[in-house]
Motif scaffolding. Structure first.
Motif, PDB file in Angstrom:
ATOM      1  N   THR A  73       0.839  -1.198   0.000  1.00  0.00           N
ATOM      2  CA  THR A  73       0.000   0.000   0.000  1.00  0.00           C
ATOM      3  C   THR A  73       0.878   1.254   0.000  1.00  0.00           C
ATOM      4  N   ASP A  74       0.277   2.363  -0.387  1.00  0.00           N
ATOM      5  CA  ASP A  74       0.975   3.652  -0.308  1.00  0.00           C
ATOM      6  C   ASP A  74      -0.058   4.768  -0.447  1.00  0.00           C
ATOM      7  N   LEU A  75      -0.961   4.811   0.505  1.00  0.00           N
ATOM      8  CA  LEU A  75      -1.985   5.848   0.502  1.00  0.00           C
ATOM      9  C   LEU A  75      -1.331   7.187   0.829  1.00  0.00           C
ATOM     10  N   ARG A  76      -1.306   8.079  -0.165  1.00  0.00           N
ATOM     11  CA  ARG A  76      -0.640   9.368   0.006  1.00  0.00           C
ATOM     12  C   ARG A  76      -1.295  10.386  -0.910  1.00  0.00           C
ATOM     13  N   PRO A  77      -1.122  11.679  -0.630  1.00  0.00           N
ATOM     14  CA  PRO A  77      -1.761  12.708  -1.463  1.00  0.00           C
ATOM     15  C   PRO A  77      -0.924  13.060  -2.684  1.00  0.00           C
ATOM     16  N   VAL A  78      -1.568  13.733  -3.618  1.00  0.00           N
ATOM     17  CA  VAL A  78      -0.901  14.195  -4.825  1.00  0.00           C
ATOM     18  C   VAL A  78       0.132  15.267  -4.479  1.00  0.00           C
ATOM     19  N   TRP A  79       1.061  15.469  -5.393  1.00  0.00           N
ATOM     20  CA  TRP A  79       2.096  16.503  -5.256  1.00  0.00           C
ATOM     21  C   TRP A  79       1.479  17.855  -4.907  1.00  0.00           C
ATOM     22  N   PHE A  80       2.195  18.612  -4.081  1.00  0.00           N
ATOM     23  CA  PHE A  80       1.848  19.992  -3.705  1.00  0.00           C
ATOM     24  C   PHE A  80       0.746  20.068  -2.655  1.00  0.00           C
ATOM     25  N   SER A  81       0.275  18.899  -2.180  1.00  0.00           N
ATOM     26  CA  SER A  81      -0.822  18.915  -1.215  1.00  0.00           C
ATOM     27  C   SER A  81      -0.406  19.491   0.130  1.00  0.00           C
ATOM     28  N   GLU A  82       0.895  19.410   0.437  1.00  0.00           N
ATOM     29  CA  GLU A  82       1.344  19.962   1.720  1.00  0.00           C
ATOM     30  C   GLU A  82       1.082  21.463   1.801  1.00  0.00           C
ATOM     31  N   ASP A 112       0.871  13.140   4.535  1.00  0.00           N
ATOM     32  CA  ASP A 112       0.792  11.686   4.509  1.00  0.00           C
ATOM     33  C   ASP A 112       1.061  11.128   5.907  1.00  0.00           C
ATOM     34  N   ALA A 113       0.422   9.997   6.204  1.00  0.00           N
ATOM     35  CA  ALA A 113       0.649   9.309   7.475  1.00  0.00           C
ATOM     36  C   ALA A 113       0.834   7.816   7.206  1.00  0.00           C
ATOM     37  N   GLN A 114       1.104   7.073   8.271  1.00  0.00           N
ATOM     38  CA  GLN A 114       1.311   5.637   8.155  1.00  0.00           C
ATOM     39  C   GLN A 114       0.028   4.933   7.699  1.00  0.00           C
ATOM     40  N   ASP A 115       0.178   3.892   6.890  1.00  0.00           N
ATOM     41  CA  ASP A 115      -0.962   3.068   6.483  1.00  0.00           C
ATOM     42  C   ASP A 115      -1.183   1.946   7.483  1.00  0.00           C
ATOM     43  N   SER A 116      -2.419   1.499   7.560  1.00  0.00           N
ATOM     44  CA  SER A 116      -2.758   0.277   8.289  1.00  0.00           C
ATOM     45  C   SER A 116      -3.583  -0.600   7.358  1.00  0.00           C
ATOM     46  N   VAL A 117      -3.589  -1.921   7.598  1.00  0.00           N
ATOM     47  CA  VAL A 117      -4.332  -2.827   6.734  1.00  0.00           C
ATOM     48  C   VAL A 117      -4.956  -3.924   7.567  1.00  0.00           C
ATOM     49  N   ALA A 118      -6.165  -4.359   7.175  1.00  0.00           N
ATOM     50  CA  ALA A 118      -6.865  -5.419   7.897  1.00  0.00           C
ATOM     51  C   ALA A 118      -7.597  -6.309   6.899  1.00  0.00           C
ATOM     52  N   TRP A 119      -7.694  -7.589   7.228  1.00  0.00           N
ATOM     53  CA  TRP A 119      -8.418  -8.559   6.404  1.00  0.00           C
ATOM     54  C   TRP A 119      -9.882  -8.586   6.834  1.00  0.00           C
ATOM     55  N   GLN A 120     -10.785  -8.436   5.854  1.00  0.00           N
ATOM     56  CA  GLN A 120     -12.214  -8.503   6.127  1.00  0.00           C
ATOM     57  C   GLN A 120     -12.704  -9.889   5.714  1.00  0.00           C
ATOM     58  N   GLU A 121     -12.905 -10.746   6.684  1.00  0.00           N
ATOM     59  CA  GLU A 121     -13.226 -12.144   6.412  1.00  0.00           C
ATOM     60  C   GLU A 121     -14.542 -12.303   5.667  1.00  0.00           C
ATOM     61  N   SER A 122     -15.519 -11.457   5.966  1.00  0.00           N
ATOM     62  CA  SER A 122     -16.840 -11.624   5.363  1.00  0.00           C
ATOM     63  C   SER A 122     -16.820 -11.443   3.852  1.00  0.00           C
ATOM     64  N   ASN A 123     -15.942 -10.598   3.368  1.00  0.00           N
ATOM     65  CA  ASN A 123     -15.848 -10.352   1.926  1.00  0.00           C
ATOM     66  C   ASN A 123     -14.570 -10.901   1.307  1.00  0.00           C
ATOM     67  N   HIS A 124     -13.716 -11.534   2.126  1.00  0.00           N
ATOM     68  CA  HIS A 124     -12.457 -12.099   1.644  1.00  0.00           C
ATOM     69  C   HIS A 124     -11.602 -11.046   0.919  1.00  0.00           C
ATOM     70  N   LEU A 125     -11.404  -9.934   1.592  1.00  0.00           N
ATOM     71  CA  LEU A 125     -10.619  -8.863   0.989  1.00  0.00           C
ATOM     72  C   LEU A 125      -9.860  -8.082   2.056  1.00  0.00           C
ATOM     73  N   PHE A 126      -8.865  -7.315   1.580  1.00  0.00           N
ATOM     74  CA  PHE A 126      -8.094  -6.424   2.447  1.00  0.00           C
ATOM     75  C   PHE A 126      -8.663  -5.011   2.351  1.00  0.00           C
ATOM     76  N   ILE A 127      -8.612  -4.296   3.478  1.00  0.00           N
ATOM     77  CA  ILE A 127      -8.954  -2.875   3.502  1.00  0.00           C
ATOM     78  C   ILE A 127      -7.789  -2.141   4.150  1.00  0.00           C
ATOM     79  N   ALA A 128      -7.214  -1.208   3.411  1.00  0.00           N
ATOM     80  CA  ALA A 128      -6.108  -0.385   3.930  1.00  0.00           C
ATOM     81  C   ALA A 128      -6.583   1.048   4.104  1.00  0.00           C
ATOM     82  N   GLN A 129      -6.014   1.729   5.100  1.00  0.00           N
ATOM     83  CA  GLN A 129      -6.362   3.119   5.353  1.00  0.00           C
ATOM     84  C   GLN A 129      -5.137   3.882   5.800  1.00  0.00           C
ATOM     85  N   ASP A 130      -5.045   5.146   5.371  1.00  0.00           N
ATOM     86  CA  ASP A 130      -4.088   6.076   5.952  1.00  0.00           C
ATOM     87  C   ASP A 130      -4.644   6.464   7.323  1.00  0.00           C
TER      88      ASP A 130
END
Length: 581
Positions: A185-194, A200-218
């Motif tokens: 993952t690399d959730l980050r804003p476009v250039w010049f957003s600062e 930008d901040a650290q990403d986190s990720v979790a597995w959602q068992e009900s849908n068999h998928l990953f969800i990542a978030q800044d």
């Protein structure tokens, strides 16, 4: 006009072009030989050769490609990998972008034959095939006659991409496979957003068992990325996967899938990678929609590109040139960027400049000539609207990001070029409603050019033109000519809109400016027009600026041509210094 003279900064058209080259990078060039890959029965003979794709024949593997969509696009290299790429945000211009944010750096896959326990990493494709609507990576025969391909595309109007792996068993025994899919993952804003206070901040990720998928978030922002394999009920996450080392504050997540392939048969795994810059549920819903409708969305995208190729058709004896013409139309469509709350328009170029520029009015004139009137109108509206937000005085911005940040409020030339492009669009379309819509912006722009930017009231607006050379902030030939054409275009629109007084006033100014350009900018001794009209101090500043711009490369990176140009501008500076005050 005492103390002000016409002067040339360059001694030839080639040197002028040299200073203006490489303003923005383009991702792809037409350097490959055309290869017919497959036939699309639904299209006629004209579009088929382009829709059938173009192969790299196993070459250019580390060169970039784009999987283009107007909302999401993916950039990697032609061997199938995702190295850190780009300069605007160093190392971050590749990967999957959903402007105004980036979602992931990339993905990597490995396949294992369960019977033999042999493993094969899909780390280098044997061939890359580029289609107008997507890309294909051929890995060839691996693991005892198992042929693997990867096809991917980005559905227009959707916030995600589709990546489908196919496994063709050319052997005599049934194959049971385990497939490992890793994402960084690399959730980050476009250039010049600062500049807007967005960080930008650290990403986190979790597995959602009900849908068999990953969800990542800044963790500090409402930016989400969602991915998984459509209809893969046996999917399972891998604990503590091997970290993938790329730039940014992302995390690695991996999952495992099982499949079997009968002899002389093909099986597929279809991955969906979606996202949202605002809401987790929106990202999940997009994932589900793409998982369900990816096949029909692909057919829709193929039809869309067929219509682009069919538009403004040419048939010429040089078939190679005809193919180049059609691929240019395709390449242009790849640059379309639509961002909710900002607008839709033609971007500057991938991978470095996916946002919008006032100078894109040059490209819009080619769009108009090739019949894409809607995209030209959309881009002009975007530039007008964002310019009014940023400036409010008729000045057209130079550069606006997909977050709405303006890095440069606008070079003088861009306002004049905007106005004349509106006039050209009306000439081609006769669209009276669009003329009415744009006429106030045309008038406001001319007022800015001839008041704020013409402090000495000589009809030559001051300021930077298309050549972005440090110090070249004078009365330039391109600004003067485009202003004359802008006056003429606005006069024509005013007359059509039944404003005869305004039409007469603008036409008189256009006629006066035409005479002044030919009288004041023409250099008899050189048989050409001067680059700019200004003072001795401005001339010296322009020469110094040209030298400074070349030296930005660094002393160790200067080419022989660069050194020759520096010597030329040093000589020119001496020549300017010897002029009377």
């Amino acid at each position: 006009m005492s103390g002000r003279i016409p002067l040339n900064l360059t001694n030839s058209a080639s040197e002028s072009a040299s200073m203006n080259s490489a303003i923005r990078s383009a991702l792809l060039s037409l350097v490959f030989a055309l290869t017919i890959v497959q036939s699309l029965r639904s299209q006629n003979d004209y579009a088929t050769p382009i829709l059938a794709g173009i192969s790299n024949h196993g070459e250019n593997k580390v060169q970039p490609y784009v999987t283009a969509g107007d909302r999401a696009y993916l950039i990697g290299t032609q061997d199938g990998n995702f190295p850190d790429m780009g300069e605007h945000v160093p190392g971050e211009m590749g990967g999957l972008w959903l402007h105004p944010i980036k979602l992931i750096d990339g993905f990597w896959a490995t396949v294992t034959d369960v019977a033999t326990n042999r493993e094969f990493a899909l780390s280098e494709s044997a061939e890359f095939v580029n289609y107008p609507f997507g890309n294909r990576f051929r890995y060839g025969a691996v693991l005892d006659s198992l042929e693997i391909e990867r096809f991917q595309f980005s559905p227009d109007g959707q916030e995600g991409v589709i990546v489908q792996y196919s496994f063709k068993n050319a052997g005599a025994r049934k194959k049971r496979l385990r497939f490992y899919f890793s994402v960084k993952t690399d959730l980050r804003p476009v250039w010049f957003s600062e500049r807007l206070g967005i960080t930008d901040a650290q990403d986190s990720v979790a597995w959602q068992e009900s849908n068999h998928l990953f969800i990542a978030q800044d963790v500090a922002n409402s930016w989400f990325s969602v991915w998984g394999a459509a209809h893969a009920a046996d999917a399972e996450p891998i604990a503590n996967p091997q970290p993938i080392h790329t730039s940014g504050r992302g995390v690695t997540a991996a999952s495992r899938y099982s499949l079997s392939v009968d002899p002389q048969s093909t099986s597929t795994l279809t991955f969906v990678i979606a996202g949202s810059a605002t809401d987790e549920n929106a990202a999940v819903n997009t994932y589900k929609y793409l998982a369900k409708h990816h096949a029909s969305l692909l057919e829709k995208k193929k039809r869309h590109y067929a219509s682009i190729i069919e538009r403004a058709r040419i048939r010429i004896p040089d078939h190679r040139l005809q193919e180049v013409y059609n691929w240019v139309k395709v390449n242009t469509e790849w640059l379309v960027r639509e961002v909710p709350g900002i607008g839709r328009g033609l971007g500057g170029g991938l991978m470095e400049y996916p946002w919008w520029f006032g100078t894109e009015t040059y490209s819009l004139q080619a769009l108009i000539a090739s019949g894409d009137f809607d995209l030209a109108k959309q881009t002009l509206r975007l530039l007008r609207n964002q310019s009014m937000k940023a400036n409010g005085n008729g000045r057209i911005v130079h550069e606006v990001t997909t977050k709405g940040a303006v890095s440069n409020p606008g070079n003088t030339q861009e306002t004049a070029q905007f106005i004349l492009t509106v006039g050209k669009l009306f000439d081609w379309t006769g669209d009276l409603d669009f003329a009415k819509e744009m006429y106030p912006a045309m008038k406001l722009g001319l007022n800015w050019l001839l008041t704020d930017m013409d402090q000495n009231n000589d009809l030559f607006p001051e300021g930077y033109g298309i050549m972005e050379v440090y110090g070249l902030n004078a009365e330039l030939i391109d600004v003067a000519v485009y202003t004359q054409q802008a006056l003429r275009a606005t006069a024509r629109i005013a007359g059509i809109l039944n404003e005869p007084g305004a039409a007469q006033r603008y036409q008189q100014l256009a006629s006066q400016l035409e005479v002044k350009i030919n009288e004041d900018f023409w250099l008899d001794e050189e048989g050409s027009y001067a680059d700019f009209y200004g003072t001795k101090a401005q001339a010296i500043s322009a020469a110094e600026g040209a030298i400074r711009q070349i030296e930005l490369k660094g002393a160790n990176n200067l080419t022989q041509r660069d050194k020759e140009l520096i010597r030329y501008y040093e000589h020119l500076k001496l020549k300017f210094s010897a002029l009377p005050a």
